[in-house]
Design a protein around this motif. Structure first.
Motif, PDB file in Angstrom:
ATOM      1  N   UNK A 162       0.876  -1.158   0.000  1.00 38.18           N
ATOM      2  CA  UNK A 162       0.000   0.000   0.000  1.00 38.18           C
ATOM      3  C   UNK A 162       0.919   1.215   0.000  1.00 38.18           C
ATOM      4  N   UNK A 163       1.012   1.891  -1.126  1.00 45.74           N
ATOM      5  CA  UNK A 163       1.989   2.970  -1.280  1.00 45.74           C
ATOM      6  C   UNK A 163       1.723   4.118  -0.309  1.00 45.74           C
ATOM      7  N   UNK A 164       0.466   4.433  -0.097  1.00 46.97           N
ATOM      8  CA  UNK A 164       0.078   5.505   0.827  1.00 46.97           C
ATOM      9  C   UNK A 164      -1.260   5.091   1.434  1.00 46.97           C
ATOM     10  N   UNK A 165      -1.185   4.486   2.599  1.00 41.88           N
ATOM     11  CA  UNK A 165      -2.381   3.880   3.186  1.00 41.88           C
ATOM     12  C   UNK A 165      -3.472   4.914   3.435  1.00 41.88           C
ATOM     13  N   UNK A 166      -4.705   4.479   3.198  1.00 41.66           N
ATOM     14  CA  UNK A 166      -5.855   5.337   3.469  1.00 41.66           C
ATOM     15  C   UNK A 166      -6.838   4.570   4.342  1.00 41.66           C
ATOM     16  N   UNK A 167      -7.731   5.310   4.998  1.00 44.46           N
ATOM     17  CA  UNK A 167      -8.658   4.667   5.939  1.00 44.46           C
ATOM     18  C   UNK A 167      -9.565   3.653   5.240  1.00 44.46           C
ATOM     19  N   UNK A 168      -9.862   3.874   3.953  1.00 45.76           N
ATOM     20  CA  UNK A 168     -10.730   2.920   3.258  1.00 45.76           C
ATOM     21  C   UNK A 168     -10.005   1.631   2.885  1.00 45.76           C
ATOM     22  N   UNK A 169      -8.746   1.529   3.246  1.00 43.95           N
ATOM     23  CA  UNK A 169      -8.023   0.278   3.069  1.00 43.95           C
ATOM     24  C   UNK A 169      -7.981  -0.548   4.354  1.00 43.95           C
TER      25      UNK A 169
END
Lengths: 114, 113
Positions: B78-85
């Motif tokens: 995950x290159x730049x994790x986001x909350x929807x991940x």
């Protein structure tokens, strides 16, 4: 597009009662068919699979499933449910050829009352 | 018995962090898969690999990449994790011969804050 439908999101049965979990698929030919079980906090374990031949398939833990081509169904059954069967159950299909990806249904969560 | 292991059972990361999820299988399988599992959606295929250094997008590849430098190891990035991940991530492997059974790891539950 190919799809797998598990119509029941949640099912509750009493211990010792019979169980049937439904699965329908949408695909032009007969795919490979699978049932997996996932206990809480665990990965998926294969219960049984169908590729060809006898349409009634026996699996582990006393489960069986019947392939019905005319109904595009592959329903999972167990004659007498045990409390340890409480889990989430996933039906999946795999297309022959290509990369044989698995397509999963949304799952059915089974609760067992004592 | 086939064994598929995943590096972490639980992981908590912050938004924007780079995240690596590792998967290792011990059966010399050619094919490896990454899924995410969300309630009511079942398992959805993110990426798969059919050989070393080979990869194919699955149904939901956006926001993810993968790496397969060795046959037994398949990494999800995950290159730049986001909350929807925030999700459960499951790895699987399958041989090229015989039936199409996939063998699954125990899963990594990732929370992105």
């Amino acid at each position: 597009a190919q799809s797998v439908t598990q119509p029941d999101i949640h099912i509750t049965v009493s211990e010792g009662a019979s169980l049937e979990l439904r699965c329908n698929y949408s695909y032009g030919a007969t795919p490979y068919l699978f049932w997996y079980v996932q206990s809480p906090g665990q990965g998926l374990q294969l219960l049984l699979k169908y590729f060809s031949g006898d349409t009634l398939v026996q699996g582990i833990k006393g489960f069986e499933a019947e392939f019905k081509r005319s109904q595009s169904s592959f329903n999972l059954r167990k004659p007498s449910v045990h409390w340890s069967d409480a889990a989430e159950y996933f039906c999946a299909v795999s297309l022959s050829g290509g990369y044989n990806k698995l397509i999963f249904g949304a799952g059915t969560r089974l609760a067992v009352h004592p | 018995d086939v064994k598929v292991t995943q590096s972490s059972r639980y992981l908590v990361k912050r938004t924007g962090e780079k995240v690596f999820l590792e998967c290792v299988q011990d059966m010399d399988h050619e094919n490896m898969f990454w899924y995410r599992q969300d309630p009511g959606l079942g398992l959805r295929l993110i990426y798969f690999s059919y050989d070393v250094k080979m990869k194919e997008k699955g149904d939901i590849p956006e926001g993810y990449s993968v790496s397969r430098e060795k046959k037994e190891r398949f990494s999800l990035i995950l290159e730049s994790a986001s909350t929807n991940q925030t999700s459960m991530y499951l790895c699987a492997s399958r041989g090229s011969l015989g039936d199409n059974e996939q063998f699954f790891g125990p899963g990594t539950r990732l929370t992105v804050l």
